[in-house]
Write a protein that holds these residues in place. Structure first.
Motif, short mmCIF file in Angstrom:
data_model
loop_
_atom_site.label_atom_id
_atom_site.label_comp_id
_atom_site.label_asym_id
_atom_site.label_seq_id
_atom_site.Cartn_x
_atom_site.Cartn_y
_atom_site.Cartn_z
N ARG A 146 89.89 46.39 -18.94
CA ARG A 146 88.80 46.37 -17.73
C ARG A 146 87.39 46.29 -18.18
NH1 ARG A 146 91.48 48.62 -12.00
NH2 ARG A 146 93.49 47.49 -12.24
N HIS A 147 86.56 45.57 -17.76
CA HIS A 147 85.47 45.77 -18.09
C HIS A 147 84.33 45.93 -16.94
CE1 HIS A 147 85.73 44.33 -22.13
NE2 HIS A 147 86.62 43.28 -21.68
N LEU A 148 83.64 47.03 -16.62
CA LEU A 148 82.86 47.22 -15.35
C LEU A 148 81.67 46.76 -15.63
CD1 LEU A 148 82.49 48.93 -12.94
CD2 LEU A 148 81.37 50.82 -14.26
N LEU A 149 81.61 45.70 -14.36
CA LEU A 149 80.28 44.75 -14.36
C LEU A 149 79.17 45.49 -13.62
CD1 LEU A 149 81.86 41.33 -13.61
CD2 LEU A 149 81.47 42.43 -15.95
N GLY A 150 79.64 46.29 -12.48
CA GLY A 150 78.44 46.94 -11.87
C GLY A 150 79.07 47.75 -10.82
N LEU A 151 78.25 48.71 -10.22
CA LEU A 151 78.34 49.57 -9.05
C LEU A 151 77.38 49.50 -8.09
CD1 LEU A 151 79.10 52.74 -11.18
CD2 LEU A 151 80.86 51.55 -10.18
N PHE A 152 77.58 49.71 -6.89
CA PHE A 152 76.69 49.54 -5.75
C PHE A 152 76.98 50.76 -4.74
CE2 PHE A 152 74.18 48.45 -2.27
CZ PHE A 152 72.99 47.65 -3.06
N LYS A 153 76.04 51.58 -4.53
CA LYS A 153 76.22 52.77 -3.72
C LYS A 153 76.50 52.16 -2.19
CE LYS A 153 73.40 56.05 -6.56
NZ LYS A 153 72.34 56.79 -6.33
N LYS A 154 77.53 52.65 -1.26
CA LYS A 154 77.71 52.14 -0.16
C LYS A 154 76.73 52.43 0.71
CE LYS A 154 82.88 51.74 -0.35
NZ LYS A 154 84.23 52.14 -0.03
N HIS A 155 76.19 53.73 0.77
CA HIS A 155 75.32 54.03 1.63
C HIS A 155 73.89 53.23 1.55
CE1 HIS A 155 73.42 56.89 -1.51
NE2 HIS A 155 72.38 56.39 -1.14
N GLU A 156 73.81 52.48 0.28
CA GLU A 156 72.56 51.71 0.03
C GLU A 156 72.61 50.24 0.56
OE1 GLU A 156 71.21 52.21 -3.72
OE2 GLU A 156 70.24 54.06 -3.41
N LEU A 157 73.97 49.74 1.21
CA LEU A 157 74.22 48.55 1.48
C LEU A 157 73.16 48.13 2.64
CD1 LEU A 157 77.99 48.33 1.66
CD2 LEU A 157 76.53 47.38 0.14
N CYS A 158 72.77 47.11 2.64
CA CYS A 158 71.77 46.57 3.55
C CYS A 158 72.30 46.67 4.85
CB CYS A 158 71.11 45.09 3.50
SG CYS A 158 70.02 44.46 4.41
N CYS B 39 70.42 45.35 7.79
CA CYS B 39 69.72 44.41 8.81
C CYS B 39 70.65 43.78 9.78
CB CYS B 39 68.87 43.57 7.95
SG CYS B 39 69.92 42.21 6.99
N GLY B 40 72.03 43.93 9.84
CA GLY B 40 72.87 43.22 10.55
C GLY B 40 73.52 42.37 9.92
N CYS B 41 73.44 42.19 8.66
CA CYS B 41 74.28 41.45 7.91
C CYS B 41 75.47 41.94 7.23
CB CYS B 41 73.55 40.81 6.57
SG CYS B 41 72.98 42.54 5.57
N ARG B 42 76.01 43.13 7.63
CA ARG B 42 77.37 43.96 7.11
C ARG B 42 77.31 44.03 5.65
NH1 ARG B 42 81.81 40.63 8.98
NH2 ARG B 42 83.00 42.27 7.95
N GLY B 43 76.08 44.12 5.12
CA GLY B 43 76.03 44.46 3.55
C GLY B 43 75.77 43.12 2.76
N MET C 267 93.11 46.04 0.67
CA MET C 267 92.99 45.40 2.25
C MET C 267 91.82 45.85 2.70
SD MET C 267 96.62 44.72 3.60
CE MET C 267 96.25 44.30 5.08
N GLY C 268 91.48 47.43 2.51
CA GLY C 268 90.41 47.94 2.91
C GLY C 268 88.86 47.38 2.38
N GLU C 269 88.87 46.40 1.41
CA GLU C 269 87.78 45.84 0.98
C GLU C 269 87.51 44.37 1.67
OE1 GLU C 269 85.56 47.28 -0.66
OE2 GLU C 269 86.71 49.09 -0.81
N TRP C 270 88.35 43.98 2.40
CA TRP C 270 88.35 42.83 2.88
C TRP C 270 87.00 42.66 3.95
CZ3 TRP C 270 93.97 40.69 4.09
CH2 TRP C 270 94.50 40.24 2.99
N PRO C 271 87.04 43.60 4.72
CA PRO C 271 85.94 43.34 5.82
C PRO C 271 84.45 44.07 5.29
CG PRO C 271 87.13 45.33 6.19
CD PRO C 271 87.88 44.43 5.31
N ASN C 272 84.73 44.91 4.26
CA ASN C 272 83.43 45.52 3.58
C ASN C 272 82.96 44.96 2.74
OD1 ASN C 272 83.97 48.00 5.23
ND2 ASN C 272 85.56 48.74 3.92
N THR C 273 83.67 44.14 1.62
CA THR C 273 83.18 43.65 0.58
C THR C 273 83.00 42.11 0.64
OG1 THR C 273 84.02 45.31 -0.71
CG2 THR C 273 83.09 43.84 -2.01
#
Length: 213
Positions: free
Chosen positions: A112-124, A126-130, A191-197
Motif C-alpha cells: 500500500r502507498h499512502l497518497l494523502g490524508l485530509f483532516k475531517k474537521h477541515e472538510l469544507c 459551504c453546504g457541499c458535504r465536503g 460503507m461508512g465512507e459512502w456518504p462521507n467521502t
C-alpha cells in the motif's frame, strides 16, 4: 528510474474549513502521486512480474481485470498490465480528530502507498458535504491513474497548470515513458465512507436501499 526515490511531495490547493474564522480557506495539501509510487515499486521488479503472469495463468484475477479496456488493448502485444486498487478509509486519531486516508496498491503485491490524508474537521462546510475539499483529490488521483493507463509521464499538473519550481524533475520527464501499464479494477472502502467521502446518500436513507438487503 532511480531518480523517483528522491521525488518531493506534490502540492495541490483545496478548500478547507477554518476554525478560527468559521469560513473557507485555501490550503496546500502535500500528497504523493500514484504513478510515481507504482513506478518506483514495479518497474524492473522481476519477482512481481512473475507473480502477475502466474495470477493470470491460474485465473486468480477477477473478470473486471480481463474486461478492462487497457488490458484488452494490450492483450496481443505482450505488455503486462498491473491491476490496481484504490482504498479509502477513515482513521480515528483521537476522540475529536479523524482523517480520511487514500491508498493505492497493486493487487499482485499488496504493497500500500499512502497518497494523502485530509483532516475531517477541515472538510469544507459551504453546504457541499465536503465536496469542495475532496473533489481536487479525486481529480488528482484520476489524472495520475490516466498516466498509468497511458504509460506516460504527465506533461503538466492535474489542474492543467504548468509545473511549479518544486516540480523540476517532473517537468524534465514530461511526455516520456513511465515504464508500466496499469488498470484500476477496484475501489474499496467501508460503507461508512459512502456518504462521507463519495457523497452518496447514507445506507439508511429512504432514497438509498441497503445493498445487502
Amino acid at each position: 528510474m532511480y531518480y523517483i526515490k528522491t521525488r518531493m511531495y506534490y502540492l495541490h490547493a483545496v478548500a478547507a474549513f477554518s476554525r478560527t474564522s468559521a469560513g473557507v480557506k485555501r490550503v496546500n495539501v502535500p500528497t504523493k502521486l500514484a504513478h510515481e509510487c507504482l513506478a518506483e515499486e514495479l518497474v524492473g521488479n522481476a519477482d512481481a512480474l512473475e507473480l502477475l503472469e502466474k495470477a493470470k495463468r491460474d485465473g486468480d484475477l477477477p473478470p473486471s481485470y480481463f474486461d478492462h479496456p487497457i488490458v484488452q488493448q494490450h492483450a496481443d502485444d505482450g505488455e503486462p498490465v498491473w491491476p490496481l486498487a484504490l482504498y479509502i478509509d477513515g482513521i480515528q486519531l483521537q476522540d475529536r480528530e479523524g482523517v480520511i486516508a487514500v491508498f493505492i496498491y497493486c493487487v499482485i503485491t499488496g504493497v500500500r502507498h499512502l497518497l494523502g490524508l485530509f483532516k475531517k474537521h477541515e472538510l469544507c462546510r459551504c453546504g457541499c458535504r465536503g465536496f469542495c475539499s475532496l473533489a481536487p483529490l479525486w481529480a488528482m488521483a484520476h489524472w495520475s491513474l490516466v498516466c498509468c493507463a497511458r504509460n506516460e509521464w504527465p506533461a503538466n499538473r492535474h489542474d492543467e497548470l504548468l509545473w511549479d519550481v518544486f516540480d523540476n524533475v517532473r517537468r524534465a520527464m514530461a511526455g516520456s515513458a513511465l515504464g508500466l501499464f496499469a488498470a484500476l479494477i477496484f475501489v474499496k472502502s467501508d460503507m461508512g465512507e459512502w456518504p462521507n467521502t463519495f457523497f452518496f446518500p447514507a445506507v439508511n436513507a429512504i432514497e438509498h436501499d441497503c445493498p445487502l438487503c
